[in-house]
Design a protein around this motif. Sequence first.
Motif, short mmCIF file in Angstrom:
data_model
loop_
_atom_site.label_atom_id
_atom_site.label_comp_id
_atom_site.label_asym_id
_atom_site.label_seq_id
_atom_site.Cartn_x
_atom_site.Cartn_y
_atom_site.Cartn_z
N TRP A 36 0.83 -1.20 0.00
CA TRP A 36 0.00 0.00 0.00
C TRP A 36 0.87 1.25 0.00
O TRP A 36 1.89 1.34 0.68
CB TRP A 36 -0.88 0.01 1.24
N ASN A 62 -5.06 7.45 7.86
CA ASN A 62 -3.81 7.50 8.62
C ASN A 62 -3.94 6.79 9.97
O ASN A 62 -3.02 6.10 10.42
CB ASN A 62 -3.34 8.94 8.80
N ARG A 65 -3.93 2.93 9.22
CA ARG A 65 -2.59 2.47 8.84
C ARG A 65 -1.65 2.45 10.05
O ARG A 65 -0.88 1.52 10.23
CB ARG A 65 -2.02 3.34 7.72
N TYR A 68 -2.66 -0.43 12.39
CA TYR A 68 -2.24 -1.71 11.82
C TYR A 68 -0.72 -1.89 11.97
O TYR A 68 -0.25 -2.97 12.33
CB TYR A 68 -2.65 -1.82 10.35
N THR A 107 -7.46 1.00 2.47
CA THR A 107 -6.25 1.29 3.24
C THR A 107 -5.24 0.16 3.18
O THR A 107 -4.20 0.21 3.85
CB THR A 107 -6.57 1.61 4.71
#
Length: 125
Positions: A36, A62, A65, A68, A107
């Motif tokens: 990504w 954001n 991400r 994660y 995402t």
Amino acid sequence: MIKNEGRTIKRPYTRIIAGVEIMFNGEGFFITPSSWTEDVFQVLAQEAGVEEISDKQWMVVNFIRKFYAEQGKSPLNHHLKVGTNLSLAELEALFPGGLKYGVRRLTGLPDPCRRKVVGKRVKSD
């Protein structure tokens, strides 16, 4: 596509988006989340019907991400609400496809419903 017990199962596929080769599962989720990029996101968001990405949408992207990267898993809806200070209804409305088929897929997260075998046990991601 494969027919299995009356269901159609789509095969994984690969696309080159913004110069990046990306492997997707049959539902369009990233198989390798590290593929990504923001440029890839912008292309996928446009394909999904997002004409211009708002500041709120970037904030959610954001947050997801970062979560994660730090936790190694997709944030639950509760984490999204607390981390973004948005209601579930607001989050669902930000992206075509809502949370699962919209923002989580765009995402670059893996399929939250994908199950993998660990030893003899089946584990959900």
